[in-house]
Scaffold this active site. Structure first.
Site, PDB file in Angstrom:
ATOM      1  N   SER A 142       0.854  -1.193   0.000  1.00 11.32           N
ATOM      2  CA  SER A 142       0.000   0.000   0.000  1.00 11.32           C
ATOM      3  C   SER A 142       0.887   1.239   0.000  1.00 11.32           C
ATOM      4  O   SER A 142       2.062   1.169   0.391  1.00 11.32           O
ATOM      5  CB  SER A 142      -0.845  -0.012   1.285  1.00 11.32           C
ATOM      6  OG  SER A 142      -1.514   1.219   1.466  1.00 11.32           O
ATOM      7  N   TYR A 155      -1.303  -1.415  10.306  1.00  9.43           N
ATOM      8  CA  TYR A 155      -1.461  -1.633   8.859  1.00  9.43           C
ATOM      9  C   TYR A 155      -0.207  -1.148   8.118  1.00  9.43           C
ATOM     10  O   TYR A 155       0.380  -1.879   7.315  1.00  9.43           O
ATOM     11  CB  TYR A 155      -2.702  -0.875   8.396  1.00  9.43           C
ATOM     12  CG  TYR A 155      -3.029  -0.990   6.920  1.00  9.43           C
ATOM     13  CD1 TYR A 155      -3.580  -2.157   6.393  1.00  9.43           C
ATOM     14  CD2 TYR A 155      -2.816   0.086   6.057  1.00  9.43           C
ATOM     15  CE1 TYR A 155      -3.899  -2.245   5.050  1.00  9.43           C
ATOM     16  CE2 TYR A 155      -3.144   0.004   4.707  1.00  9.43           C
ATOM     17  CZ  TYR A 155      -3.686  -1.164   4.206  1.00  9.43           C
ATOM     18  OH  TYR A 155      -4.000  -1.250   2.871  1.00  9.43           O
TER      19      TYR A 155
HETATM   20  N1  LIG Z   1      -8.681  -0.307  -1.316  1.00  9.11           N
HETATM   21  C1  LIG Z   1      -7.611   0.439  -1.171  1.00  9.11           C
HETATM   22  O1  LIG Z   1      -7.667   1.677  -1.220  1.00  9.11           O
HETATM   23  C2  LIG Z   1      -6.260  -0.192  -0.930  1.00  9.11           C
HETATM   24  C3  LIG Z   1      -5.149   0.651  -0.902  1.00  9.11           C
HETATM   25  C4  LIG Z   1      -3.902   0.104  -0.682  1.00  9.11           C
HETATM   26  C5  LIG Z   1      -3.759  -1.263  -0.493  1.00  9.11           C
HETATM   27  N2  LIG Z   1      -4.852  -2.069  -0.521  1.00  9.11           N
HETATM   28  C6  LIG Z   1      -4.649  -3.499  -0.282  1.00  9.11           C
HETATM   29  O2  LIG Z   1      -5.238  -4.276  -1.302  1.00  9.11           O
HETATM   30  C7  LIG Z   1      -5.699  -5.516  -0.749  1.00  9.11           C
HETATM   31  C8  LIG Z   1      -7.162  -5.695  -1.098  1.00  9.11           C
HETATM   32  O3  LIG Z   1      -7.902  -4.613  -0.532  1.00  9.11           O
HETATM   33  P1  LIG Z   1      -9.424  -4.334  -0.872  1.00  9.11           P
HETATM   34  O4  LIG Z   1      -9.613  -2.871  -0.786  1.00  9.11           O
HETATM   35  O5  LIG Z   1      -9.795  -5.068  -2.116  1.00  9.11           O
HETATM   36  O6  LIG Z   1     -10.137  -5.010   0.414  1.00  9.11           O
HETATM   37  P2  LIG Z   1     -11.541  -5.736   0.592  1.00  9.11           P
HETATM   38  O7  LIG Z   1     -11.909  -5.517   2.019  1.00  9.11           O
HETATM   39  O8  LIG Z   1     -12.505  -5.350  -0.482  1.00  9.11           O
HETATM   40  O9  LIG Z   1     -11.154  -7.271   0.386  1.00  9.11           O
HETATM   41  C9  LIG Z   1     -10.393  -7.960   1.322  1.00  9.11           C
HETATM   42  C10 LIG Z   1     -10.871  -9.402   1.379  1.00  9.11           C
HETATM   43  O10 LIG Z   1     -10.017 -10.115   2.303  1.00  9.11           O
HETATM   44  C11 LIG Z   1     -10.822 -11.068   2.956  1.00  9.11           C
HETATM   45  N3  LIG Z   1     -10.179 -11.461   4.207  1.00  9.11           N
HETATM   46  C12 LIG Z   1      -9.956 -10.683   5.299  1.00  9.11           C
HETATM   47  N4  LIG Z   1      -9.354 -11.404   6.250  1.00  9.11           N
HETATM   48  C13 LIG Z   1      -9.203 -12.663   5.758  1.00  9.11           C
HETATM   49  C14 LIG Z   1      -8.661 -13.857   6.290  1.00  9.11           C
HETATM   50  N5  LIG Z   1      -8.148 -13.908   7.534  1.00  9.11           N
HETATM   51  N6  LIG Z   1      -8.662 -14.973   5.508  1.00  9.11           N
HETATM   52  C15 LIG Z   1      -9.184 -14.929   4.257  1.00  9.11           C
HETATM   53  N7  LIG Z   1      -9.721 -13.820   3.720  1.00  9.11           N
HETATM   54  C16 LIG Z   1      -9.724 -12.707   4.455  1.00  9.11           C
HETATM   55  C17 LIG Z   1     -12.156 -10.338   3.197  1.00  9.11           C
HETATM   56  O11 LIG Z   1     -13.197 -11.256   3.458  1.00  9.11           O
HETATM   57  C18 LIG Z   1     -12.317  -9.560   1.897  1.00  9.11           C
HETATM   58  O12 LIG Z   1     -13.090 -10.297   0.962  1.00  9.11           O
HETATM   59  C19 LIG Z   1      -5.434  -5.439   0.752  1.00  9.11           C
HETATM   60  O13 LIG Z   1      -4.235  -6.112   1.050  1.00  9.11           O
HETATM   61  C20 LIG Z   1      -5.303  -3.955   1.008  1.00  9.11           C
HETATM   62  O14 LIG Z   1      -4.516  -3.678   2.128  1.00  9.11           O
HETATM   63  C21 LIG Z   1      -6.109  -1.575  -0.737  1.00  9.11           C
END
Ligand SMILES: NC(=O)c1ccc[n+]([C@@H]2O[C@H](COP(=O)([O-])OP(=O)(O)OC[C@H]3O[C@@H](n4cnc5c(N)ncnc54)[C@H](O)[C@@H]3O)[C@@H](O)[C@H]2O)c1
Length: 261
Positions: A142, A155
């Site tokens: 991130s 985080y």
């Molecule tokens: N959305 C953003 O702005 C953003 C920015 C930077 C980084 N990220 C990173 O991208 C990745 C995806 O983020 P997103 O926004 O799509 O999140 P999201 O919340 O839409 O999806 C995350 C998924 O992870 C699953 N999950 C959580 N804990 C779990 C576990 N213990 N075992 C199995 N599944 C589990 C959840 O059920 C969910 O479906 C993450 O690593 C996040 O940190 C996202």
């Protein structure tokens, strides 16, 4: 069809960036394992993908369960005959200033965001090494892994470590043809960032993003496709920033002389 004949194991695949990546990978010819503790979301996506003629399997597991991860990887390999790509996207949040953050919340975030990323990578690499055809590991870091995110210290710390873990994997496993890279997204509209629906927050974020908009999951999925495919066959140990320019724009926010006029 950049991923024809390849299989991808996508944690957090049931939602947001993981789900969009799975859809894109299937369009590009891959089989995908949707690994998500949200069984309903994983099953629904697999239903959608297979109805559209894609190859997909649902693994409704918690990525912190090592035994479940190992058998999901083995089953994926058994079902599709190969394992070529891993996307580590599963995350949970643990909001709170460090001074107030409960030990259990710190540990829970590190467990999902860092520890599971290590275990999934290690177990996948063992399979890939036995398979002998290399592979691509893509770990979701991130912007928060590059700059401290106040109120999300666990985080940020986990995401910074994910960048180093990716580099470590890349160097240790290069001799096996396994590449490992991190992606550092900025603010991307997903269920995780529901606060971006707030018009005031949204407008404020857009105003400080050099490219002028909030990201969508497909922006990150396209970066994952590049790292997964042979287009990036000489790219490893890299942290790819996908953020509309925001993390590099610190000088836009310093008061005082602007050199441009
Ligand atoms: N959305 C953003 O702005 C953003 C920015 C930077 C980084 N990220 C990173 O991208 C990745 C995806 O983020 P997103 O926004 O799509 O999140 P999201 O919340 O839409 O999806 C995350 C998924 O992870 C699953 N999950 C959580 N804990 C779990 C576990 N213990 N075992 C199995 N599944 C589990 C959840 O059920 C969910 O479906 C993450 O690593 C996040 O940190 C996202």
């Amino acid at each position: 069809m950049k991923l024809e004949g390849k299989t991808a194991f996508i944690t957090g695949g049931g939602s947001g960036i993981g789900a969009e990546t799975a859809k894109l990978f299937v369009r590009e010819g891959a089989a995908v394992a949707i690994v998500d503790r949200n069984a309903e979301a994983a099953d629904a996506l697999v239903g959608e993908l297979t109805e559209g003629g894609g190859a997909a399997g649902s693994f409704p597991i918690d990525v912190t369960d090592e035994a479940a991860v190992t058998s999901a990887l083995t089953e994926t390999h058994g079902a599709f005959g190969t394992l070529d790509i891993v996307v580590n996207g599963a995350i949970r949040m643990a909001p709170g200033r460090l001074v107030d953050l409960a030990t259990a919340d710190w540990k829970a975030l590190i467990d999902v965001g860092l520890h599971a990323t290590f275990v999934v990578g290690r177990e996948a690499a063992k399979l890939m090494i036995r398979q002998g055809t290399g592979g691509s590991i893509i770990n979701l870091s991130s912007n928060a892994g590059l700059a401290p995110y106040p109120g999300a210290g666990a985080y940020s710390t986990a995401k910074a470590a994910v960048i180093m873990l990716s580099k470590q994997q890349a160097i240790e496993w290069a001799e096996h043809g396994i590449r490992s890279n991190a992606i550092c997204p900025g603010h991307v509209e997903t269920p995780l960032t529901a606060y971006l629906q707030d018009p005031e927050i949204r407008a404020g974020r857009e105003a400080v993003t050099p490219l002028g908009r909030i990201g969508v999951a497909d922006d990150v999925a396209q970066a994952a496709l590049y790292l997964a495919s042979d287009d990036s066959s000489w790219v490893t140990a890299h942290a790819l920033v996908v953020d509309g320019g925001i993390v590099a724009s610190i000088y836009n926010h310093l008061p005082g002389r602007k050199w441009s006029s």
